[in-house]
Design an enzyme around this catalytic site. Structure first.
Site, mmCIF file in Angstrom:
data_model
loop_
_atom_site.group_PDB
_atom_site.id
_atom_site.type_symbol
_atom_site.label_atom_id
_atom_site.label_comp_id
_atom_site.label_asym_id
_atom_site.label_seq_id
_atom_site.Cartn_x
_atom_site.Cartn_y
_atom_site.Cartn_z
ATOM 1 N N GLU A 186 66.560 52.094 19.832
ATOM 2 C CA GLU A 186 67.911 52.352 20.074
ATOM 3 C C GLU A 186 68.594 51.019 19.758
ATOM 4 O OE1 GLU A 186 68.298 54.961 23.522
ATOM 5 O OE2 GLU A 186 67.156 56.463 22.795
ATOM 6 N N HIS A 214 72.737 58.101 22.719
ATOM 7 C CA HIS A 214 72.375 58.135 24.026
ATOM 8 C C HIS A 214 73.639 58.130 25.345
ATOM 9 C CE1 HIS A 214 68.782 56.637 26.802
ATOM 10 N NE2 HIS A 214 69.627 57.343 27.435
ATOM 11 N N ARG A 237 63.840 60.741 26.748
ATOM 12 C CA ARG A 237 63.437 59.185 26.012
ATOM 13 C C ARG A 237 63.146 59.582 24.678
ATOM 14 N NH1 ARG A 237 66.464 57.657 29.411
ATOM 15 N NH2 ARG A 237 66.161 56.035 31.014
HETATM 16 C C1 DGY Z 1 69.158 57.162 32.515
HETATM 17 O O1 DGY Z 1 69.882 57.179 33.356
HETATM 18 O O2 DGY Z 1 68.012 57.108 32.184
HETATM 19 C C2 DGY Z 1 69.928 57.885 31.030
HETATM 20 O O3 DGY Z 1 69.062 57.908 29.853
HETATM 21 C C3 DGY Z 1 71.223 56.734 30.903
HETATM 22 O O4 DGY Z 1 72.066 57.087 31.766
#
Ligand code: DGY
Length: 310
Positions: free
Chosen positions: A251, A270, A222
């Site tokens: 984002e 992402h 993240r």
């Molecule tokens: C998640 O699943 O946390 C990813 O960042 C997106 O699939």
């Protein structure tokens, strides 16, 4: 949706992007369950306005978009989608390691802009991935999948994790170290920890300053785990070799984000879990989790078991 059909009544937000907040508040007021993505913020205010809510099923493994503590307090189950996206996300982390090391995006632009006039011994030289030192921050399922890939590249693997992983140490020769040691010794530092109060801003000025000058920081977890302003300074002033980023503070990342001006920073929108197989698996899990909760059984991927009452 095929799984949900016939078992529950549902409405779908058809537009691209997070559900409009007012609509979410309005629809949530009557809903027994919500199936949301990581772009939907499920906070205490929203939960307080959804008196019937029994479950929030996140279509993601990470769930920092949901106030789990508030949900638990209100007896609302929270679920996520682990396992099905482990390989896809590990692949993207490795893609960023390779692309950063071998300057793939820069090379692609160089060729297409007509700058390639000849083969040259010094043309676009990069770093070796094979036999380099990989530091993995967070040895959960995705971190372990990255470690397995690294083994195939004969990399030395260091890792940081709350608890030791003896199997991984035995099979892959990985060594558990402190974050300080990992940062100082790694050629690539790959982040695989969830975003929490503990990990927010984990990699800031001090940490970036302690990395090797040629090292790369890879983030597929993240954005807020890294201090993005400090990362810009680190990459533009040569404290580190560069970065490979799939995630950002905000984002979509605003186009005036300074990191986007740097050649030594490789960026993706992402895409960690963006394979057909992973997304189908996530959809199935999210639906099954929500259905289980609505039908009174314990969902397989329950994030807050303390909220589950038989
Ligand atoms: C998640 O699943 O946390 C990813 O960042 C997106 O699939």
């Amino acid at each position: 949706m095929r799984l949900l059909a016939g078992r529950v009544e549902y409405e779908v937000w058809e537009k691209i992007g997070p559900v409009n907040r007012d609509i979410l508040l309005q629809k949530g007021a009557d809903a027994d369950g919500l199936l949301v993505t990581l772009s939907d913020r499920i906070d205490d205010e929203l939960l307080s306005l959804c008196p019937n809510l029994k479950v929030v099923g996140n279509y993601a493994v990470g769930y920092d978009n949901i106030d789990v503590e508030a949900a638990t307090r209100r007896g609302v189950l929270v679920t996520n989608t682990p396992d099905v996206l482990t390989n896809a996300t590990a692949d993207i982390a490795f893609l960023l390691i390779l692309a950063s090391a071998r300057r793939m995006v820069e090379a692609n632009e160089f060729l297409r802009s007509g700058d390639w006039v000849t083969w040259h011994p010094n043309l676009l030289l990069g770093a070796d991935v094979s036999e380099a030192v990989l530091g993995i921050v967070g040895m959960g399922k995705i971190g372990q999948a990255v470690a397995r890939r690294a083994k195939g590249f004969d990399m030395e693997i260091l890792y940081v994790n709350r608890s030791p992983k003896p199997e991984i140490e035995r099979i892959l020769g990985a060594k558990r170290v402190s974050l300080e040691e990992l940062l100082v010794k790694s050629d690539f530092v790959s982040l695989h920890c969830p975003l929490s109060d503990e990990t927010r801003g984990l990699i800031g000025v001090k940490e970036l300053r302690s990395m090797k000058k040629a090292a790369f920081l890879i983030n597929t977890s993240r954005g807020p785990v890294v201090d993005q302003k400090a990362l810009f300074k680190a990459c533009s002033e040569g404290w580190i070799g560069g970065a490979g980023l799939d995630v950002f503070d905000n984002e979509p990342v605003p186009l005036d984000e300074p990191l986007l001006t740097l050649k030594n920073v490789t960026t993706l929108p992402h895409l960690g879990s963006a394979t057909i197989k992973a997304r189908e698996g996530m959809a199935r899990k999210a639906a099954e989790n929500v259905l289980a909760a609505l039908e009174g059984s314990r969902p397989e991927n329950l994030v807050n078991p303390e909220a589950f009452k038989k």
